[in-house]
Motif scaffolding. Structure first.
Motif, PDB file in Angstrom:
ATOM      1  N   TYR A   9       0.826  -1.211   0.000  1.00  0.00           N
ATOM      2  CA  TYR A   9       0.000   0.000   0.000  1.00  0.00           C
ATOM      3  C   TYR A   9       0.857   1.257   0.000  1.00  0.00           C
ATOM      4  O   TYR A   9       0.641   2.177  -0.785  1.00  0.00           O
ATOM      5  CB  TYR A   9      -0.935   0.009   1.213  1.00  0.00           C
ATOM      6  CG  TYR A   9      -1.716   1.294   1.338  1.00  0.00           C
ATOM      7  CD1 TYR A   9      -2.815   1.524   0.524  1.00  0.00           C
ATOM      8  CD2 TYR A   9      -1.331   2.283   2.232  1.00  0.00           C
ATOM      9  CE1 TYR A   9      -3.525   2.712   0.608  1.00  0.00           C
ATOM     10  CE2 TYR A   9      -2.035   3.471   2.328  1.00  0.00           C
ATOM     11  CZ  TYR A   9      -3.129   3.681   1.516  1.00  0.00           C
ATOM     12  OH  TYR A   9      -3.831   4.852   1.590  1.00  0.00           O
ATOM     13  N   SER A  34     -10.129   8.142  -2.648  1.00  0.00           N
ATOM     14  CA  SER A  34      -8.762   8.262  -2.162  1.00  0.00           C
ATOM     15  C   SER A  34      -8.028   6.952  -2.415  1.00  0.00           C
ATOM     16  O   SER A  34      -8.635   5.946  -2.788  1.00  0.00           O
ATOM     17  CB  SER A  34      -8.757   8.562  -0.652  1.00  0.00           C
ATOM     18  OG  SER A  34      -9.315   7.451   0.046  1.00  0.00           O
ATOM     19  N   ALA A  36      -6.791   5.149  -0.071  1.00  0.00           N
ATOM     20  CA  ALA A  36      -7.339   4.239   0.941  1.00  0.00           C
ATOM     21  C   ALA A  36      -8.670   3.656   0.467  1.00  0.00           C
ATOM     22  O   ALA A  36      -8.949   2.472   0.669  1.00  0.00           O
ATOM     23  CB  ALA A  36      -7.515   4.962   2.275  1.00  0.00           C
ATOM     24  N   THR A  40      -9.596  -0.312  -0.118  1.00  0.00           N
ATOM     25  CA  THR A  40     -10.798  -0.943   0.426  1.00  0.00           C
ATOM     26  C   THR A  40     -11.618  -1.588  -0.690  1.00  0.00           C
ATOM     27  O   THR A  40     -12.126  -2.703  -0.533  1.00  0.00           O
ATOM     28  CB  THR A  40     -11.651   0.092   1.182  1.00  0.00           C
ATOM     29  OG1 THR A  40     -10.848   0.657   2.222  1.00  0.00           O
ATOM     30  CG2 THR A  40     -12.887  -0.537   1.782  1.00  0.00           C
ATOM     31  N   SER A  92      -0.756  -4.122   7.495  1.00  0.00           N
ATOM     32  CA  SER A  92      -1.889  -3.574   8.251  1.00  0.00           C
ATOM     33  C   SER A  92      -1.621  -3.451   9.750  1.00  0.00           C
ATOM     34  O   SER A  92      -2.375  -2.785  10.452  1.00  0.00           O
ATOM     35  CB  SER A  92      -3.155  -4.409   8.016  1.00  0.00           C
ATOM     36  OG  SER A  92      -3.101  -5.633   8.726  1.00  0.00           O
ATOM     37  N   HIS A  97      -2.671   2.268   9.277  1.00  0.00           N
ATOM     38  CA  HIS A  97      -2.832   1.621   7.969  1.00  0.00           C
ATOM     39  C   HIS A  97      -4.323   1.525   7.639  1.00  0.00           C
ATOM     40  O   HIS A  97      -5.127   1.115   8.475  1.00  0.00           O
ATOM     41  CB  HIS A  97      -2.200   0.226   7.968  1.00  0.00           C
ATOM     42  CG  HIS A  97      -2.035  -0.336   6.603  1.00  0.00           C
ATOM     43  ND1 HIS A  97      -3.068  -0.919   5.904  1.00  0.00           N
ATOM     44  CD2 HIS A  97      -0.947  -0.389   5.783  1.00  0.00           C
ATOM     45  CE1 HIS A  97      -2.632  -1.321   4.728  1.00  0.00           C
ATOM     46  NE2 HIS A  97      -1.344  -1.007   4.636  1.00  0.00           N
ATOM     47  N   PRO A  98      -4.722   1.877   6.418  1.00  0.00           N
ATOM     48  CA  PRO A  98      -6.147   1.900   6.084  1.00  0.00           C
ATOM     49  C   PRO A  98      -6.818   0.525   6.046  1.00  0.00           C
ATOM     50  O   PRO A  98      -8.041   0.447   6.093  1.00  0.00           O
ATOM     51  CB  PRO A  98      -6.192   2.567   4.700  1.00  0.00           C
ATOM     52  CG  PRO A  98      -4.827   2.396   4.147  1.00  0.00           C
ATOM     53  CD  PRO A  98      -3.894   2.375   5.325  1.00  0.00           C
TER      54      PRO A  98
END
Length: 189
Positions: A9, A34, A36, A40, A92, A97-98
């Protein structure tokens, strides 16, 4: 998926993602608010695809544990997905972290499914009573994740399915049922 799998990431750029899919950065941001949000979306797509492969209902008892072995076998043909999961799950654990909440929730959900399968296996007389289901579930998941990392580093030396089956048999003191035919498996672990 490929960009996050190969670069992680933090090292992946929206410019690289945009170039891979034939869009501008603005075009990517039109679909995802975004970086992030893009991450997702990638993780949600991965899960939706694999849940769809599982079908309407998960296998029960030891059949679910067989499903985990079959998933490990199936994953040996999906290096990109395995790499994505291994890289992002490890990343993560870092602050902010997203994907941290995603992986925390995913691990809890998977542990719950394995614990439920172990309870079902006891009810059906497939495994002996007295197992610490939480600990066994945690150990099975840890084995599967550790095997993925080892396999990514030495794919010709690691048989993820055989090692997963050996671990499950040792922890449950029980044999697994044969794989259903034709082979169908999603990535539960």
């Amino acid at each position: 998926m490929e960009t996050f799998a190969t670069r992680g990431y933090n090292n992946a750029s929206l410019a690289e993602v945009a170039a891979r899919v034939g869009l501008t950065q603005a075009g990517v941001l039109h679909h995802f608010p975004s970086k992030a949000g893009l991450l997702t979306g990638v993780l949600d797509l991965r899960d939706a695809t694999e849940i769809g492969e599982l079908g309407d209902e998960r296998p029960r008892g030891m059949a679910f544990l067989r499903h985990l072995v079959d998933t490990a076998k199936h994953n040996a043909a999906r290096e990109g997905i395995v790499r994505l999961y291994a890289v992002l799950s490890a990343e993560s654990v870092t602050d902010g972290h997203p994907a941290q909440n995603y992986f925390r929730t995913r691990y809890q959900g998977l542990r719950t499914m394995v614990v439920d399968a172990l309870h079902e296996a006891v009810e059906h007389g497939e495994v002996p009573t007295g197992l610490d289901h939480e600990t066994v579930a945690t150990a099975i998941i840890a084995t599967m994740d550790g095997l993925q990392v080892q396999w990514l580093l030495a794919p010709d030396s690691i048989d993820m399915a055989a090692a997963t089956e050996t671990t499950i048999r040792a922890l449950t003191h029980a044999d697994l049922p044969p794989s259903p035919e034709p082979f169908q498996a999603g990535r539960a672990g």
